[in-house]
Design a protein around this motif. Structure first.
Motif, PDB file in Angstrom:
ATOM      1  N   SER A 194       0.841  -1.177   0.000  1.00 54.23           N
ATOM      2  CA  SER A 194       0.000   0.000   0.000  1.00 54.23           C
ATOM      3  C   SER A 194       0.881   1.234   0.000  1.00 54.23           C
ATOM      4  N   ALA A 195       0.406   2.228  -0.673  1.00 50.21           N
ATOM      5  CA  ALA A 195       1.161   3.464  -0.797  1.00 50.21           C
ATOM      6  C   ALA A 195       0.199   4.620  -0.953  1.00 50.21           C
ATOM      7  N   PRO A 196       0.659   5.805  -0.621  1.00 48.77           N
ATOM      8  CA  PRO A 196      -0.179   6.971  -0.885  1.00 48.77           C
ATOM      9  C   PRO A 196      -0.532   7.016  -2.372  1.00 48.77           C
ATOM     10  N   SER A 197      -1.803   7.227  -2.679  1.00 47.14           N
ATOM     11  CA  SER A 197      -2.233   7.215  -4.076  1.00 47.14           C
ATOM     12  C   SER A 197      -1.794   8.469  -4.832  1.00 47.14           C
ATOM     13  N   VAL A 198      -1.533   9.524  -4.119  1.00 45.06           N
ATOM     14  CA  VAL A 198      -1.106  10.773  -4.735  1.00 45.06           C
ATOM     15  C   VAL A 198       0.271  11.126  -4.168  1.00 45.06           C
ATOM     16  N   ARG A 250      10.493  16.526   7.450  1.00 43.04           N
ATOM     17  CA  ARG A 250       9.311  15.981   8.150  1.00 43.04           C
ATOM     18  C   ARG A 250       8.341  15.324   7.165  1.00 43.04           C
ATOM     19  N   ALA A 251       8.122  15.978   6.041  1.00 40.83           N
ATOM     20  CA  ALA A 251       7.212  15.421   5.025  1.00 40.83           C
ATOM     21  C   ALA A 251       7.744  14.099   4.485  1.00 40.83           C
ATOM     22  N   THR A 252       9.057  14.000   4.332  1.00 42.11           N
ATOM     23  CA  THR A 252       9.660  12.764   3.832  1.00 42.11           C
ATOM     24  C   THR A 252       9.466  11.630   4.823  1.00 42.11           C
ATOM     25  N   ARG A 253       9.694  11.897   6.102  1.00 33.58           N
ATOM     26  CA  ARG A 253       9.480  10.866   7.125  1.00 33.58           C
ATOM     27  C   ARG A 253       8.004  10.455   7.193  1.00 33.58           C
ATOM     28  N   ALA A 254       7.114  11.424   7.144  1.00 29.50           N
ATOM     29  CA  ALA A 254       5.678  11.116   7.184  1.00 29.50           C
ATOM     30  C   ALA A 254       5.280  10.286   5.962  1.00 29.50           C
ATOM     31  N   PHE A 255       5.834  10.598   4.808  1.00 26.52           N
ATOM     32  CA  PHE A 255       5.546   9.856   3.584  1.00 26.52           C
ATOM     33  C   PHE A 255       5.982   8.404   3.734  1.00 26.52           C
ATOM     34  N   GLU A 299       8.764  16.534  -4.698  1.00 24.04           N
ATOM     35  CA  GLU A 299       7.698  15.569  -4.947  1.00 24.04           C
ATOM     36  C   GLU A 299       8.201  14.188  -4.559  1.00 24.04           C
ATOM     37  N   LEU A 300       7.493  13.556  -3.631  1.00 29.71           N
ATOM     38  CA  LEU A 300       7.820  12.206  -3.171  1.00 29.71           C
ATOM     39  C   LEU A 300       6.821  11.236  -3.781  1.00 29.71           C
ATOM     40  N   SER A 301       7.337  10.175  -4.409  1.00 30.56           N
ATOM     41  CA  SER A 301       6.457   9.182  -5.016  1.00 30.56           C
ATOM     42  C   SER A 301       7.029   7.794  -4.769  1.00 30.56           C
ATOM     43  N   VAL A 302       6.201   6.797  -5.001  1.00 36.17           N
ATOM     44  CA  VAL A 302       6.606   5.424  -4.738  1.00 36.17           C
ATOM     45  C   VAL A 302       6.126   4.528  -5.864  1.00 36.17           C
ATOM     46  N   GLY A 303       6.941   3.529  -6.165  1.00 35.46           N
ATOM     47  CA  GLY A 303       6.572   2.477  -7.098  1.00 35.46           C
ATOM     48  C   GLY A 303       6.652   1.152  -6.358  1.00 35.46           C
ATOM     49  N   PRO A 304       6.398   0.056  -7.031  1.00 36.52           N
ATOM     50  CA  PRO A 304       6.440  -1.233  -6.356  1.00 36.52           C
ATOM     51  C   PRO A 304       7.810  -1.547  -5.737  1.00 36.52           C
ATOM     52  N   CYS A 305       8.875  -1.066  -6.357  1.00 32.37           N
ATOM     53  CA  CYS A 305      10.225  -1.409  -5.885  1.00 32.37           C
ATOM     54  C   CYS A 305      11.074  -0.196  -5.540  1.00 32.37           C
ATOM     55  N   THR A 306      10.535   1.006  -5.675  1.00 32.79           N
ATOM     56  CA  THR A 306      11.346   2.209  -5.487  1.00 32.79           C
ATOM     57  C   THR A 306      10.584   3.309  -4.751  1.00 32.79           C
ATOM     58  N   VAL A 307      11.362   4.188  -4.144  1.00 35.15           N
ATOM     59  CA  VAL A 307      10.864   5.447  -3.582  1.00 35.15           C
ATOM     60  C   VAL A 307      11.678   6.540  -4.259  1.00 35.15           C
TER      61      VAL A 307
END
Length: 138
Positions: free
Chosen positions: A10-14, A31-36, A74-82
């Motif tokens: 599961s990951a943030p959708s946006v 702080r935003a990076t840690r929360a993400f 902009e912080l985003s996530v994929g199945p294998c990466t951040v």
């Protein structure tokens, strides 16, 4: 009976987006990076989180100092990466320089960023600046 393990990712959708134009924005970006990363399931390992926070801090600091005084993270996530993508107003790529070991003028950041990231890319912005994409394994 066969048992099949199912992993739920599961990951943030946006993506998380943070903007700043002052030194106070550096701690806000951390702080935003840690929360993400705290919202990710499975969560990245603690070493990955620490490296990501450090790279974000360096990229945001460099954007404020050398990139025109403003940044967008902009912080985003994929199945294998951040991925952390930091945009600024300056089209010039970061330049490596010898670290200043005695005078306190820096020179360590870009070396550290390059060493800590899994993949690093710089893309030009249509508005004249650039975006630095720092990718980490999840």
């Amino acid at each position: 009976m066969n048992s099949t393990a199912i992993s739920i990712i599961s990951a943030p959708s946006v993506p998380t987006v943070v903007q700043g134009d002052s030194p106070a924005g550096i701690s806000r970006a951390r702080r935003a990076t840690r929360a993400f990363t705290d919202r990710l399931t499975p969560a990245p390992g603690p070493d990955t989180v620490e490296a990501l926070v450090l790279v974000v801090s360096e990229l945001v600091t460099n954007a404020l100092r050398h990139g025109g005084g403003r940044y967008t993270l902009e912080l985003s996530v994929g199945p294998c990466t951040v991925t952390a993508a930091v945009s600024d107003l300056n089209p010039a790529h970061p330049r490596e320089r010898a670290p200043d070991l005695g005078g306190g003028t820096g020179g360590f950041g870009w070396h550290m960023i390059r060493r800590l990231t899994h993949h690093l890319a710089i893309t030009p912005s249509i508005r004249g600046g650039k975006t630095i994409h720092a990718q980490f394994p999840r």
